[in-house]
Design a protein around this motif. Structure first.
Motif, short mmCIF file in Angstrom:
data_model
loop_
_atom_site.label_atom_id
_atom_site.label_comp_id
_atom_site.label_asym_id
_atom_site.label_seq_id
_atom_site.Cartn_x
_atom_site.Cartn_y
_atom_site.Cartn_z
N LEU A 79 -2.46 -2.86 3.16
CA LEU A 79 -1.57 -1.86 3.75
C LEU A 79 -1.74 -1.78 5.27
N LEU A 82 -0.20 -4.89 6.66
CA LEU A 82 1.26 -4.78 6.58
C LEU A 82 1.79 -3.88 7.69
N LEU A 300 3.15 -3.04 -2.23
CA LEU A 300 3.28 -3.56 -0.87
C LEU A 300 4.73 -3.88 -0.53
#
Length: 363
Positions: A79, A82, A300
């Motif tokens: 995360l 990302l 995700l």
């Protein structure tokens, strides 16, 4: 105090070292290495806290906690990456975690357990159920890539729509696997009891003190926050550090990130395998792969859409082939419910060959 506890406590010293390395600008490679080492003990404590809380809350809630926090470290790192726009590395880490759990973790467990015991057994029915579900997950993950490679008319918008649809389906399947493993067929997954029975023979009745749930809840919260904090440091240095080492984003995501985030699974799986509890070891390795494929990857995709970092499930062709090979080999070896050190070597050899392929792949 166990060796695992001593090591995990000792490695916590790398938390202040990594913070100092970042603040005092000791170089991206130093920050990368120290933060990676710091994440490992935090992952172990997070996993241990989940296990201890599960003892108090019972098998149903405990199983749910393990299902949610089993790969919390990998999810947090992904995360953060990302959010930082490192989409290629995040996608590679998904396939890398599946490959490492099925080949490296299971391989080490079967090899080290097989050195101590000539042949070890585990429930083939659990392996078959996990293998079948894993095959579905891989099919779903491979599909967007196949659509993209099979037609030049398919654009990013179509691939994104397929990925979102696939993500929703996978999350639903994961919820149903929880119903299966925690409710309707929970008796198939009660493998952790074997270890406790081995340590406490039935003819010796000893009172066992229940864990302090307040203490372990505190450790769970602190470990999760600390992992998130260290992940920010780690991800901030990973691109520059690995580029300086001549490593591609593909190799970094597939090989390095799973080694950092999966420390808890490695320790648990190998430890119980050496204690001749291959049931639990295989469940940890395969269960972790399922969690990544059915929950982490879809989350995700959906989160990426929400935060403006669109991520799809269209992986590199070599990643698709590697994951397919890993699932096929793991399913084949676990089919008979027996393992030995040679089968562990075969899994490790497959992992080494694939790792070499990713190292020399131009990415």
């Amino acid at each position: 105090m166990s060796i695992k506890t001593i090591v995990s406590l000792g490695l916590l010293v790398f938390i202040p070292i990594s913070i100092a390395a970042e603040r005092l600008e000791w170089g991206s490679l130093t920050v990368f290495i120290t933060s990676a080492i710091a994440i490992a003990p935090l992952a172990i404590w997070l996993s241990t806290a989940t296990e201890e809380i599960a003892v108090v809350t019972g098998p149903s809630i405990g199983g749910l906690l393990n299902a949610v926090f089993g790969n919390a470290t990998e999810l947090i790192i992904a995360l953060v990456a990302l959010k930082g726009g490192l989409i290629d590395i995040v996608k590679a880490s998904i396939s890398g975690t599946i490959i490492s759990n099925l080949l490296l973790v299971m391989g080490l467990s079967m090899f080290l357990g097989g050195l101590r015991y000539k042949e070890q057994e585990f429930q083939p029915v659990v392996a078959r159920v996990n293998g079948s579900t894993m095959t579905l997950a891989v099919t779903a993950l491979v599909l967007p890539a196949l659509v993209a490679y099979s037609s030049e008319k398919v654009g990013n918008i179509e691939v994104t729509k397929i990925s979102i649809t696939t993500a929703v389906v996978l999350i639903i399947v994961y919820a149903l696997t929880l119903v299966f493993s925690l409710r309707t067929h929970s008796y198939l997954y009660e493998v952790g009891l074997v270890e406790q029975e081995d340590q406490n023979p039935k003819d010796i009745v000893e009172p066992v003190a229940k864990p302090n749930i307040s203490l372990w809840l505190g450790i769970l919260v602190i470990s999760t926050i600390a992992v998130a904090f260290e992940s920010e440091i780690f991800v901030g240095a990973v691109e520059e550090a690995t580029a300086g080492l001549g490593l591609t984003p593909l190799f970094t995501g597939v090989i390095l990130l799973p080694l950092v985030g999966g420390a808890a699974e490695y320790v648990t799986a190998v430890r119980v395998a050496v204690k001749n509890n291959m049931d639990l070891s295989v469940s940890v390795a395969m269960g972790s792969s399922l969690l990544v494929a059915l929950l982490v990857a879809p989350i995700l995709v959906l989160v990426g859409q929400a935060i403006g970092q669109p991520m799809d499930l269209s992986f590199e062709l070599f990643e698709v082939v590697a994951v397919t090979i890993a699932v096929a080999v793991a399913n084949l070896i676990s089919l008979d419910g027996r393992s030995n050190w040679l089968e562990g070597i075969l899994l490790l050899a497959t992992y080494t060959v694939l790792a070499a392929g990713f190292y020399f792949h131009p990415g």
